[in-house]
Scaffold this motif. Structure first.
Motif, PDB file in Angstrom:
ATOM      1  N   ILE A 134      59.321  -7.669  29.944  1.00 59.56           N
ATOM      2  CA  ILE A 134      58.423  -7.897  31.085  1.00 59.56           C
ATOM      3  C   ILE A 134      57.303  -8.843  30.666  1.00 59.56           C
ATOM      4  O   ILE A 134      56.717  -8.683  29.580  1.00 59.56           O
ATOM      5  N   ASP A 135      57.023  -9.824  31.492  1.00 58.19           N
ATOM      6  CA  ASP A 135      55.977 -10.799  31.183  1.00 58.19           C
ATOM      7  C   ASP A 135      54.622 -10.113  31.118  1.00 58.19           C
ATOM      8  O   ASP A 135      54.214  -9.392  32.037  1.00 58.19           O
ATOM      9  N   VAL A 136      53.894 -10.380  30.030  1.00 59.68           N
ATOM     10  CA  VAL A 136      52.573  -9.800  29.812  1.00 59.68           C
ATOM     11  C   VAL A 136      51.521 -10.885  29.936  1.00 59.68           C
ATOM     12  O   VAL A 136      51.640 -11.954  29.333  1.00 59.68           O
ATOM     13  N   VAL A 137      50.503 -10.612  30.741  1.00 62.11           N
ATOM     14  CA  VAL A 137      49.370 -11.514  30.898  1.00 62.11           C
ATOM     15  C   VAL A 137      48.109 -10.724  30.560  1.00 62.11           C
ATOM     16  O   VAL A 137      47.885  -9.642  31.099  1.00 62.11           O
ATOM     17  N   MET A 138      47.295 -11.254  29.666  1.00 61.32           N
ATOM     18  CA  MET A 138      45.993 -10.651  29.404  1.00 61.32           C
ATOM     19  C   MET A 138      44.984 -11.338  30.327  1.00 61.32           C
ATOM     20  O   MET A 138      45.016 -12.550  30.498  1.00 61.32           O
ATOM     21  N   LYS A 139      44.103 -10.545  30.931  1.00 64.97           N
ATOM     22  CA  LYS A 139      43.172 -11.075  31.921  1.00 64.97           C
ATOM     23  C   LYS A 139      41.777 -10.518  31.688  1.00 64.97           C
ATOM     24  O   LYS A 139      41.585  -9.559  30.948  1.00 64.97           O
ATOM     25  N   SER A 140      40.795 -11.144  32.367  1.00 61.50           N
ATOM     26  CA  SER A 140      39.408 -10.736  32.151  1.00 61.50           C
ATOM     27  C   SER A 140      38.882  -9.810  33.235  1.00 61.50           C
ATOM     28  O   SER A 140      38.071  -8.928  32.965  1.00 61.50           O
ATOM     29  N   ASP A 141      39.285 -10.049  34.500  1.00 65.92           N
ATOM     30  CA  ASP A 141      38.631  -9.395  35.630  1.00 65.92           C
ATOM     31  C   ASP A 141      37.136  -9.719  35.622  1.00 65.92           C
ATOM     32  O   ASP A 141      36.305  -8.906  35.984  1.00 65.92           O
ATOM     33  N   HIS A 142      36.812 -10.914  35.166  1.00 65.83           N
ATOM     34  CA  HIS A 142      35.417 -11.354  35.061  1.00 65.83           C
ATOM     35  C   HIS A 142      34.642 -10.983  36.328  1.00 65.83           C
ATOM     36  O   HIS A 142      35.130 -11.196  37.437  1.00 65.83           O
ATOM     37  N   PRO A 143      33.434 -10.389  36.189  1.00 65.77           N
ATOM     38  CA  PRO A 143      32.661 -10.178  34.965  1.00 65.77           C
ATOM     39  C   PRO A 143      32.888  -8.827  34.298  1.00 65.77           C
ATOM     40  O   PRO A 143      32.084  -8.428  33.461  1.00 65.77           O
ATOM     41  N   ALA A 144      33.954  -8.100  34.666  1.00 69.47           N
ATOM     42  CA  ALA A 144      34.235  -6.826  33.990  1.00 69.47           C
ATOM     43  C   ALA A 144      34.345  -7.056  32.495  1.00 69.47           C
ATOM     44  O   ALA A 144      33.708  -6.378  31.691  1.00 69.47           O
ATOM     45  N   ILE A 145      35.169  -7.995  32.092  1.00 69.42           N
ATOM     46  CA  ILE A 145      35.133  -8.568  30.749  1.00 69.42           C
ATOM     47  C   ILE A 145      34.795 -10.037  30.958  1.00 69.42           C
ATOM     48  O   ILE A 145      35.461 -10.725  31.737  1.00 69.42           O
ATOM     49  N   VAL A 146      33.755 -10.502  30.313  1.00 69.13           N
ATOM     50  CA  VAL A 146      33.331 -11.888  30.499  1.00 69.13           C
ATOM     51  C   VAL A 146      34.475 -12.805  30.086  1.00 69.13           C
ATOM     52  O   VAL A 146      35.067 -12.647  29.012  1.00 69.13           O
ATOM     53  N   SER A 147      34.817 -13.760  30.956  1.00 67.71           N
ATOM     54  CA  SER A 147      36.011 -14.578  30.731  1.00 67.71           C
ATOM     55  C   SER A 147      35.949 -15.360  29.425  1.00 67.71           C
ATOM     56  O   SER A 147      36.978 -15.742  28.878  1.00 67.71           O
ATOM     57  N   ARG A 148      34.750 -15.577  28.927  1.00 64.47           N
ATOM     58  CA  ARG A 148      34.610 -16.229  27.622  1.00 64.47           C
ATOM     59  C   ARG A 148      35.391 -15.473  26.543  1.00 64.47           C
ATOM     60  O   ARG A 148      35.847 -16.058  25.565  1.00 64.47           O
ATOM     61  N   ASN A 149      35.535 -14.169  26.721  1.00 67.19           N
ATOM     62  CA  ASN A 149      36.167 -13.320  25.707  1.00 67.19           C
ATOM     63  C   ASN A 149      37.643 -13.074  25.969  1.00 67.19           C
ATOM     64  O   ASN A 149      38.235 -12.163  25.376  1.00 67.19           O
ATOM     65  N   LEU A 150      38.265 -13.875  26.843  1.00 65.93           N
ATOM     66  CA  LEU A 150      39.660 -13.629  27.208  1.00 65.93           C
ATOM     67  C   LEU A 150      40.600 -13.760  26.009  1.00 65.93           C
ATOM     68  O   LEU A 150      41.520 -12.948  25.839  1.00 65.93           O
TER      69      LEU A 150
END
Length: 829
Positions: free
Chosen positions: A284-300
């Motif tokens: 299954i294809d895995v994508v890591m995401k930020s849900d910015h600003p839940a996790i700041v996208s800088r830290n993706l």
């Protein structure tokens, strides 16, 4: 291209990747700083609003754009929030600013018709994305899951009726049956047009679903109305039900997920750090995401790196933030790869992208450099290759066996435990001001040994020196394979130990009363009261065990509050079974805590400081006054969570005023401290230390808009700058919201387990020579304790043994906690 038109960059062997793609972001619809007039992420008009467009809310003044770029993010899917069962249309944006300065000019392949273009049925569509949400979030409308599923089915049924009418109209027209449709208009609806396009396969469905039952519900709907699902987002339980995913209509959806962000609500309770690897193993294809600003996208990229640490293969981890989201978005014909004809979105890195603290030295979007003055310090040579990560195969298998809730309690050993093949042994020095390497220049040919009995080190040195300790027949031997023994970490800034599930009130202690609120109960007395976090402690929570298993052996937790005065914090051992156990409660009262920020609930900042002045300089009767007198005379610290440099300056002045009147030194510690660099010298002169939370500053609120972001946007990080100005600095874990947010402490609980990586990243961000490994360990242990007024004999400190590396890198796996406080060694391997 002519030679004179080209710019040649000598990368000197550095890593070059395609631009990072964030497939789930609320950048620009939930803007930073978080001013109320710029928050447009959700509609409150009803559970089904597919006609709304995120495009209409894109705020190009969001300071998050530059921060995203500084993390290598070049493209993001901007989605509406998750309060609606069908929340509206999402759009893909490039991060770079344009001369036009408009949201429209930042869109990547805007759907046909949006900019006046005509659709061509003979070419692939330009994709629109429809945001859906399942489960708990749509409950904001009072809907149960049954209500939500019906609302979604009814919406699709409405769209299907329109589609069928259109198909019937077109069939009659193409067959020449004009008489049947002479007096009819073509059946269409502006409101429902995007839903009809989903059924025609021209809109991608992106759905926020956590639990197995919600995923199953949505899969049934996809088959009932015959539309494909591009991805399940969050999908914390997807790894438990891969066969359900594979039953979705026409294609297997991707899963866009977090690495360790979990357990903040019931839906997220069974999430596992092994979910990415388990899904990838199922194909299954895995994508890591930020849900910015839940996790700041800088830290993706860090999300992908943590997933890699727990077993996601290197190539899949890199693809999870580059080529896989490009494919899922339907844009892999132009982004996600470095190839002829593709957009020139590329990132040049200072180290391997999956190495801890990897930082871009330059980011190109459409061939245009975005970092005119990148500030990056040299990284260690080992960071130029993918981290050599531990083997978690057993833990991943056990997670599946126990349906996502594997046992976390360790094997407890009171007798002799011998750790062999120890490369480093760090321990707090006698002054409690630093962490030192006990082995020093220990010869690598003579393996280091640390022998322990009843949780206390009885010998540390070479194999030959400690030979006598290896004799007992019942001695347990743990081979650290070149690993380390180091001080246990101390967490501050989360509500660890006050709830099992942060947002489930029935599982937690609740919130304390604000003493400035009117109509207080007479039972509290004329002088008010202060709550003790010790009275609300819960042991055995999963977050506490996971923090403990990640090297956090002491947590300082203050009561939860919505106002300004929190109460009295407690220091406890996250790995203790209950509060009556040996070493469970380390200090019943640690410090007095409050929060100050512009825009916080209740009276003004100046009113609250006036109340503090009175409580600290006058003899106020009652319990409240008594505790503040202890602060004034230096018996316990006052810890203030505050971001604004102006408020910090007022607190420094207040400290001097109190000290002048009391004739004693007041202990003041600033937590959060996002703008503390602006008055670093004044903090040092006043003897005021800071506990920096989160470790990487971000302009969540106006009180934090003058931050020092750190590399590559600034040469100094906040931590590095403060240390250079002789300020005592401690470190707290990442949360998901502004530190002044009422749920910040609650939402930081999950991240306590990652404090080790935060400290390692802080060491790298601070620049060469500012923080050694020993000082970085001190940052998250002895420094925090000193700032909170905690002092321990070095022999009474808990230690952590790691296999293959140490706590500050991706190579180390926690093998055991050596706990003199509890008189045991807790073994995890």
């Amino acid at each position: 291209m002519a030679e004179g038109d080209s710019t040649v960059i000598d990368a000197q062997g550095a890593w070059l990747t395609p631009g990072i793609i964030d497939m789930h972001s609320h950048l620009s619809v939930e803007s930073s700083p978080g001013l109320s007039g710029a928050q447009d992420g959700n509609s409150i008009k009803g559970p089904v609003v597919p006609w709304l467009r995120a495009l209409d809310a894109l705020n190009t003044h969001d300071e998050g754009f530059l921060h995203a770029i500084s993390g290598g993010v070049t493209t993001s899917l901007i989605l509406p929030g998750s309060l609606n069962a069908i929340g509206g249309q999402g759009y893909v944006m490039k991060m770079r600013p344009t001369k036009e300065r408009s949201p429209t000019s930042m869109l990547l392949e805007p759907p046909y018709g949006l900019n006046g273009s005509d659709p061509d049925p003979n070419v692939p569509p330009r994709w629109l994305h429809m945001k859906h949400a399942c489960g708990e979030n749509p409950r904001n409308y009072g809907d149960t899951r049954m209500d939500t599923v019906w609302a979604v089915r009814n919406a699709y049924n409405t769209a299907r009726a329109i589609k069928d009418a259109q198909d019937d109209y077109c069939a009659k027209a193409t067959s020449g049956d004009w008489a049947s449709i002479r007096n009819q208009k073509f059946p269409e609806s502006l409101q429902w047009d995007a839903m009809v396009e989903i059924l025609r396969g021209r809109v991608k469905v992106q759905t926020h679903c956590y639990e197995a039952l919600d995923i199953d519900n949505f899969v049934r709907i996809s088959n009932e109305f015959q539309f494909s699902v591009a991805a399940f987002h969050h999908a914390h339980e997807a790894y438990l039900v891969p066969d359900v995913l594979k039953r979705a209509y026409k294609n297997v959806p991707a899963v866009a997920m977090f690495s360790t962000f979990s357990r903040y609500k019931r839906e997220a309770y069974r999430h596992s750090e092994f979910a990415p690897r388990l899904l990838a193993k199922e194909g299954i294809d895995v994508v890591m995401k930020s849900d910015h600003p839940a996790i700041v996208s800088r830290n993706l990229v860090h999300e992908a790196a943590v997933a890699h640490y727990y077993g996601l293969p290197e190539h899949i981890a890199l693809a999870s933030v580059i080529s896989t989201p490009a494919k899922v978005l339907g844009l892999d014909h132009r982004i996600g790869f470095i190839a002829e004809g593709y957009d020139a979105d590329v990132v040049l890195w200072d180290s391997h992208p999956l190495a801890l603290g990897a930082t871009p030295t330059q980011v190109f979007i459409d061939g245009i450099p975005q970092l005119p003055n990148a500030h990056v310090a040299p990284k260690p040579a080992e960071h130029q290759r993918a981290p050599s990560t531990p083997d978690f195969s057993h833990e991943a298998a056990v997670t599946l066996k126990y349906d996502g809730l594997p046992p976390l309690t360790p094997k407890r050993k009171e007798g002799v435990v011998v750790f062999t093949n120890v490369t480093k042994f760090w321990q707090a020095d006698a002054s409690q001001d630093d962490v030192v390497d006990v082995f020093g220049g220990h010869h690598p040919g003579d393996p280091g040994v640390v022998a322990v009995e009843r949780g206390r080190v009885v010998c540390a040195g070479s194999h030959s020196v400690c030979a006598s300790r290896l004799a007992p027949a019942d001695a347990e031997v743990v081979d650290l394979q070149g690993g380390a023994v180091q001080p246990g970490l101390t967490s501050y800034g989360s509500s660890l130990g006050l709830a099992e599930i942060a947002l489930e009130s029935s599982t937690g202690d609740g919130r304390v009363n604000d003493p400035l609120e009117p109509n207080q109960s007479a039972l509290l007395g004329l002088g008010g009261y202060l709550a003790k976090a010790a009275d609300g402690l819960q042991f055995g929570t999963r977050d506490a065990w996971l923090a403990y298993r990640s090297g956090v052996t002491l947590s300082v937790t203050s009561p939860l509050h919505d106002g300004w005065l929190s109460g009295l914090s407690v220091a406890f051992t996250p790995g203790a079974p209950h509060r009556l156990a040996q070493g469970a409660v380390v200090r019943d009262v640690v410090a007095l805590h409050c929060t100050l920020g512009h825009g916080d609930p209740g009276p003004s900042v100046s009113t609250k400081i006036a109340v503090l002045r009175r409580l600290l300089t006058e003899r106020v009767e009652g319990e409240l006054g008594g505790w503040f007198q202890q602060v004034a005379n230096g018996s316990i610290p006052l810890v203030v969570d505050v971001g604004s440099a102006d408020i910090i300056a007022s607190l420094i002045s207040l400290k001097k005023e109190v000290e002048q009147k009391a004739g004693s030194t007041m202990k003041l510690t600033i937590a959060s401290a996002s703008e503390a660099h602006l008055i670093a010298d004044e903090l040092a002169d006043a003897g005021v230390g800071v506990i920096v939370t989160p470790p990487r500053s971000y302009p969540y609120t106006w009180d934090e808009h003058r931050i020092l972001p750190g590399p590559p946007l600034s040469s100094d990080s906040l931590i590095g700058h403060l240390l250079k100005h002789n300020v005592t600095v401690g470190l707290g874990p990442h949360g998901i919201a502004a530190p002044s947010h009422p749920d910040a402490a609650h939402m930081a609980v999950w991240s306590t387990r990652n404090l080790r990586f935060d400290a390692g990243e802080a060491m790298l961000d601070a620049g060469s020579g500012v923080l050694s490994k020993s000082k970085a360990l001190a940052l998250a242990s002895v420094n925090v304790e000193r700032l909170l007024g905690l002092e321990f004999d070095p022999e009474d400190r808990d230690l952590v043994a790691t296999i293959g590396g140490d706590l500050l890198d991706f190579g180390g796996k926690v093998a055991a906690v050596i706990s003199p406080r509890q008189g045991v060694v807790d073994i995890f391997v």
